[in-house]
Design a protein around this motif. Structure first.
Motif, PDB file in Angstrom:
ATOM      1  N   CYS A  97       9.508   2.242   2.025  1.00  0.00           N
ATOM      2  CA  CYS A  97       9.139   3.916   1.875  1.00  0.00           C
ATOM      3  C   CYS A  97      10.138   4.337   2.821  1.00  0.00           C
TER       4      CYS A  97
ATOM      5  N   CYS B 126      -0.280   6.439   4.399  1.00  0.00           N
ATOM      6  CA  CYS B 126       0.233   6.501   2.890  1.00  0.00           C
ATOM      7  C   CYS B 126      -1.054   6.722   2.059  1.00  0.00           C
ATOM      8  N   VAL B 127      -0.797   8.013   1.513  1.00  0.00           N
ATOM      9  CA  VAL B 127      -1.852   8.501   0.509  1.00  0.00           C
ATOM     10  C   VAL B 127      -2.022   7.590  -0.494  1.00  0.00           C
ATOM     11  N   ILE B 128      -1.246   6.726  -1.178  1.00  0.00           N
ATOM     12  CA  ILE B 128      -1.326   5.991  -2.400  1.00  0.00           C
ATOM     13  C   ILE B 128      -2.080   4.754  -1.876  1.00  0.00           C
ATOM     14  N   PHE B 129      -1.514   3.904  -1.020  1.00  0.00           N
ATOM     15  CA  PHE B 129      -2.180   2.674  -0.877  1.00  0.00           C
ATOM     16  C   PHE B 129      -2.981   2.270   0.227  1.00  0.00           C
TER      17      PHE B 129
ATOM     18  N   GLN C 157       1.035   6.715  10.458  1.00  0.00           N
ATOM     19  CA  GLN C 157       1.688   7.166   9.087  1.00  0.00           C
ATOM     20  C   GLN C 157       0.653   7.164   8.155  1.00  0.00           C
TER      21      GLN C 157
ATOM     22  N   CYS D 281       2.667  12.290   1.523  1.00  0.00           N
ATOM     23  CA  CYS D 281       2.802  11.220   2.329  1.00  0.00           C
ATOM     24  C   CYS D 281       3.110  11.631   3.720  1.00  0.00           C
TER      25      CYS D 281
ATOM     26  N   TRP E  72       9.520  10.831  -1.342  1.00  0.00           N
ATOM     27  CA  TRP E  72       8.229  10.492  -1.191  1.00  0.00           C
ATOM     28  C   TRP E  72       7.145  10.991  -1.789  1.00  0.00           C
ATOM     29  N   CYS E  73       6.175  10.458  -1.851  1.00  0.00           N
ATOM     30  CA  CYS E  73       4.766  11.130  -2.587  1.00  0.00           C
ATOM     31  C   CYS E  73       4.555  12.286  -1.852  1.00  0.00           C
TER      32      CYS E  73
ATOM     33  N   ASN F  30       2.049   2.527   8.621  1.00  0.00           N
ATOM     34  CA  ASN F  30       0.977   2.754   7.474  1.00  0.00           C
ATOM     35  C   ASN F  30      -0.034   1.612   7.083  1.00  0.00           C
TER      36      ASN F  30
ATOM     37  N   GLY G 257       4.120  -0.192   1.001  1.00  0.00           N
ATOM     38  CA  GLY G 257       4.060   0.887   0.106  1.00  0.00           C
ATOM     39  C   GLY G 257       4.947   0.754  -1.124  1.00  0.00           C
TER      40      GLY G 257
HETATM   41  S1  SF4 Z   1       3.562   4.923  -1.370  1.00  0.00           S
HETATM   42 FE1  SF4 Z   1       2.682   5.626   0.444  1.00  0.00          FE
HETATM   43  S2  SF4 Z   1       4.142   5.444   2.213  1.00  0.00           S
HETATM   44 FE2  SF4 Z   1       5.238   5.279   0.322  1.00  0.00          FE
HETATM   45  S3  SF4 Z   1       6.002   7.411  -0.224  1.00  0.00           S
HETATM   46 FE3  SF4 Z   1       3.971   7.135  -1.143  1.00  0.00          FE
HETATM   47  S4  SF4 Z   1       2.497   7.787   0.319  1.00  0.00           S
HETATM   48 FE4  SF4 Z   1       4.449   7.526   1.423  1.00  0.00          FE
END
Ligand code: SF4
Lengths: 343, 615
Positions: A59, A208-211, A206, A28, A24-25, A129, A133
């Motif tokens: 994810c 999701c740091v990215i999206f 939860q 995350c 995972w990122c 989230n 993701g």
């Molecule tokens: S995209 Fe978002 S949910 Fe998926 S692993 Fe990365 S941080 Fe977690």
């Protein structure tokens, strides 16, 4: 094949660590959920070879690859159906489902409501989230209305699901909510889910740091969480707030957030949480609470007893085995209308 | 008045019972079949249900039928056309006239042949007076009136009394076929065991029908069909769906496992689910899922957990299960998928038969996703092929698709009851607890199967899933060469099954002018037509395929011994095109029919003669 002895000893958390890289990122919310689960598994008392993690796609559904148990990473939306078969095949297994808001609320919505309706004894960890993701940022059924995402450049025009409402609409017997940033709460809630006989749904807010970074920040932010969350415990009055001076009470059959000490309100006026109440009216109220009028409800909101699918199933099997004169296939094939031909 | 003056000996006879759904024709059909089986005839039956559940009474759409073919020789089909038709109303007559032989005996309930019923059936002219029945032996019996009289004097009310009509018909038939009426009585005693009043009234009506037949001129000739010679042992009648269910149960017992069926109701496969659910006493579990996908997914879960797992469906359901079958291919878990084919595409003809899911079974999935595909060819051998599907799936650790069809599923025939101790052993490749150096994708070189370790076994914790697996280790792998290797492993594993199945057989001379090729449920009509022509001295043989993927190892060699090859099937030529891709050196002529009906012996003979003449 030669065998080596592996004792059926009580598992420790080291038993569940795989050593494989967790992909995972960084940052995350999944990471902290994973370690909370690993911490709680030894407390459930299940022998380690009896624990199975099943997931769908997304994810969160990579989870079984990161924990040393029997694991099945299946198809998008179908973890609930696979797990139903596992439990119907062997009720003694401790089955955990890891799913996301897309996996369980969209493509797997049908299986989600039906496993709950049957009350199969599994634990569902629903990583919410509020975004897709793995496919990089499309809105999900729990994305708040109006959100801008890759597939809603002008904002979503769909109403969002609340997993708790769906759970109760499907006659759920256990629903809890927790957040990825509170290991203590996760541990308590996961342990309660494991102890519950029936389908336990745990919604984990939860990040999701990215999206959808900080999508839950109003609820989980360090400075606001005490005021914006209420951690419900069965048998205790509904109190929250940094100062522990806020609470929930019923006024004219409506729930209201009040301040203790104002207008003569004392702790005795507050509602005492009854998670075991078969009547789900208050549980619905709690699940629906939203900021800013209300704090967001956390903890075990509903935990009621009901018949468990696989127990009933095997009761019928045992009864049939005891009562039937037909004990094997030869008996079956010779039962009923059989003709002898002497040729 | 008794004047059984002439008895005609017949080798075989086809009787069709037809009436409104409420007329009890299925029951009379069953009764007549059981009686025939009891005295030692061979038989094959086929029910003909109306496609609507509640079509209006008296209309052609509401006609329910049951065809029985009995013989002194071996009987392989329910028969193209009937020698005796029972038509309880004008609609039943209208719907069935084209399925009746010239000169057949037609028994009608004259009480229902009036203007009101003609109109409902859509007759413009009165069929009894427009010469359309000329050349037939028509028996106009007042079935409703006489049954009602007798049944009401036996104490039934009018409505219940009318339900005994079918026993009047049975009585007629017992007389017409020189059957011991006592067998009919016993059938009723068993049927209505807890209702003595019904037993009494029905028996009285049965006798009334029998006595009536004895007194009328039109039935002065009776028929006799001798028992089959050379068929020795214990027999029962069985439908294809029941045989499929029992074959799975038998395989579970033989493998020392319990059966798990995850299914969703769908015509014409539902009876498999309904049958398994009755056998909890054998440890079998049937799970009625929320949809087709959940049915197969739950079965995959059960297989992972160590059960003999199966799912049953029909064409549209197979389409929905495609992704999950791919998961079973990838995770290399045993799983039997039973597809009872019906007319398609889409909802198509749900109650009619077809063989048009073959290519879907072979190829209807994403990626390189090979499955073992086998097909049953008679109602009774659904037992053997369901057993075989389970055996291959368990021993080779890969999903097997078993194809049957609506015609096999609902048809029944006489089945020699097998002995479990004579059924082949099934040995699934299970792993011992705490096995050292266990790798989930380690293979047995003989079959290329991986080994089966199930949750609950100490020392074998592992993870599987739909992502590509690393060779041996089973860990997720995106390595290009690994993917190539794994795709090849899965394909070779299926192709290796050819070493474990019987050789393809030829019925008739081993070489000659024409080889008729069939697969699956068309066997009965094909073998009958081929045998008839051979009896006429033609150089013709049949080879019927039960193993589709892989094909038996000697297929090429069999084909090479004949001048012409004719592939007959109920689709647009799916098996023919498959054979062209596997064995391209031959020319495959085709006979295709796609009407929702089985192949008929008569049409096949015309086609075979045409091909033979061209040689
Ligand atoms: S995209 Fe978002 S949910 Fe998926 S692993 Fe990365 S941080 Fe977690």
């Amino acid at each position: 094949m030669a065998t080596k002895f592996e004792p059926l000893s009580i598992a420790t958390k080291e038993d569940f660590k795989l050593g494989a890289p967790v992909k995972w990122c960084a940052g995350c919310g999944g990471h902290s959920v994973l370690s909370s689960v690993i911490n709680v598994l030894p407390e459930t008392g299940a022998p380690k070879e009896n624990i199975v993690f099943v997931s769908g796609i997304g994810c969160s559904s990579r989870f079984p690859y990161y924990i040393n148990t029997y694991g099945f990473h299946s198809m998008h939306g179908r973890a609930m159906a696979i797990a139903s078969g596992i439990k119907a095949a062997n009720p003694s297994l401790s089955v955990w489902i890891v799913t996301g808001d897309g996996d369980s609320m969209a493509i797997g919505g049908n299986h989600f409501i039906h496993i709950i309706r049957r009350n199969i004894n599994v634990n569902i960890l629903l990583f919410n989230n509020k975004i897709y993701g793995l496919t990089k940022g499309q809105y999900s059924p729990t994305t708040p209305k109006g959100s801008i995402t890759k597939t809603s450049p002008e904002g979503t025009i769909e109403n969002a699901f609340k997993p708790g409402e769906l759970t109760m609409g499907a006659q759920g017997t256990f629903y809890a909510r927790t957040v990825d940033s509170d290991p203590k709460m996760m541990r308590e809630v996961f342990a309660a889910a494991a102890a519950h006989k029936g389908t336990s749904v745990v919604e984990i807010l939860q990040n999701c740091v990215i999206f959808a970074n900080q999508v839950h920040k109003e609820i989980t932010g360090k400075d606001v969480r005490k005021d914006n969350q209420i951690y419900l415990k069965h048998g205790e009055p509904m109190i929250f707030g940094k100062e522990r001076n806020r609470g929930l009470m019923m006024k004219c059959s409506k729930m209201e957030a009040v301040t203790i000490g104002e207008n003569g309100i004392t702790e005795d006026d507050l509602i005492v949480h009854n998670a075991y109440d078969v009547d789900d009216t208050n549980h619905y109220r709690l699940v629906r609470m939203e900021l800013p009028e209300f704090p967001v409800a956390m903890g075990v909101i509903r935990a009621v007893d009901s018949t468990v699918f696989e127990s009933e199933l095997y009761n019928q099997v045992q009864k049939a085995k005891k009562e039937s004169k037909i004990k094997n296939m030869d008996d079956l094939m010779h039962s009923g209308n059989v003709f002898e031909s002497k040729g | 008045m008794a004047k059984k003056n002439s008895v005609i000996e017949l080798d075989e006879v086809v009787v069709k019972f037809a009436g409104d759904s409420g007329d009890g024709m299925q029951l009379t059909g069953d009764q007549f079949s059981d009686t025939s089986a009891f005295i030692g005839n061979d038989l094959s039956t086929f029910p003909d249900y109306p496609s609507e559940i509640r079509a209006p009474q008296g209309t052609v759409a509401g006609v329910s039928g049951f065809q029985v073919h009995i013989g002194h020789k071996e009987v392989s089909t329910p028969g193209d056309q009937a020698d005796v038709l029972v038509a309880m109303n004008p609609a039943a007559l209208k719907a069935n006239m084209k399925w009746v032989k010239d000169g057949a005996t037609i028994i009608i309930d004259i009480d229902n042949f009036d203007n009101k019923h003609y109109k409902k059936a859509g007759y413009v002219e009165d069929p009894l007076h427009d010469n359309s029945l000329e050349g037939y032996n028509v028996v106009k019996a007042p079935i409703t009136m006489l049954s009602r009289n007798v049944a009401t004097s036996a104490g039934l009310d009018n409505k219940t009394a009318d339900k005994t009509k079918n026993q009047f018909v049975a009585g007629l038939l017992y007389w017409l076929f020189n059957r011991d009426i006592k067998i009919g009585e016993d059938f009723l005693k068993q049927k209505f065991m807890s209702k003595p009043a019904l037993v009494k009234a029905n028996i009285a009506v049965l006798h009334e029908g029998y006595n009536y037949a004895e007194t009328i001129e039109a039935l002065s000739t009776t028929f006799h069909v001798d028992p089959v010679k050379g068929k020795k042992g214990l027999f029962r009648t069985i439908t294809g769906n029941q045989a499929t269910a029992w074959g799975l149960l038998a395989a579970a017992e033989k493998a020392g496992l319990e059966l798990y069926l995850g299914s969703y109701p769908i015509t014409p496969a539902t009876e498999i689910l309904q049958e398994i659910v009755k056998h909890k006493h054998l440890g079998a579990v049937a799970f009625q899922a929320e949809d087709e996908i959940a049915g197969i997914s739950s079965a995959i879960g059960a297989s992972f957990a160590g059960k003999l797992a199966a799912t049953s469906t029909s064409g549209p359901g197979l389409a929905l299960k495609g992704e999950a079958i791919g998961l079973a291919v990838m995770t290399e878990l045993p799983l039997v998928i039973v597809n009872v084919q019906r007319g398609g595409p889409s909802t198509g003809l749900p109650t009619k038969t077809e063989q048009a899911d073959l290519l879907q079974a072979l190829y209807g999935r994403n990626g390189e996703s090979p499955c073992i595909v086998i097909a049953a060819s008679t109602p009774a051998n659904c037992f053997n092929y369901a057993f075989e599907a389970a055996k291959l799936s368990l021993e080779h650790m890969t999903p097997v698709i078993l194809l049957t069809d609506s015609f096999l599923a609902n048809g029944s025939e006489l089945w020699k009851i097998p002995k479990m101790k004579e059924m082949p052993a099934i040995v699934p490749p299970r792993v011992e607890d705490n096995a050292k150096d266990f790798y989930p994708y380690h293979r047995d070189p003989k079959r290329l199967n991986r080994y089966w370790a199930v949750p609950g076994q100490p020392g074998l914790r592992h993870r599987i899933g739909g992502l590509e697996k690393g060779d041996v280790t089973g860990e997720v792998s995106h390595d290009p060469m690994n993917h190539q290797i794994m795709v090849e492993h899965r394909e070779c594993k299926v192709q290796k099954v050819a070493e474990f199945i019987p050789e393809q057989e030829v019925t008739g001379p081993e070489s000659g002018d024409l080889l008729v090729v069939g697969w699956g449920g068309s066997y009965g009509a094909l073998i009958s037509a081929v045998t008839d022509l051979r009896d006429e001295g033609k150089s013709i043989s049949l080879t019927q395929f039960n193993y589709i993927n892989p094909l038996p190892g000697n297929t090429e060699e069999v084909f090479s011994r004949f001048k012409k090859i004719l592939v007959c099937e109920l689709n647009m030529g799916q098996f023919a095109s498959y054979l062209r891709s596997k064995h391209p050196r031959f020319e495959y002529l085709q006979y295709n029919k796609i009407q929702g009906l089985p192949l008929f012996i008569s049409e096949l003979k015309i086609k075979f003669n045409e091909v033979l003449e061209s040689i």
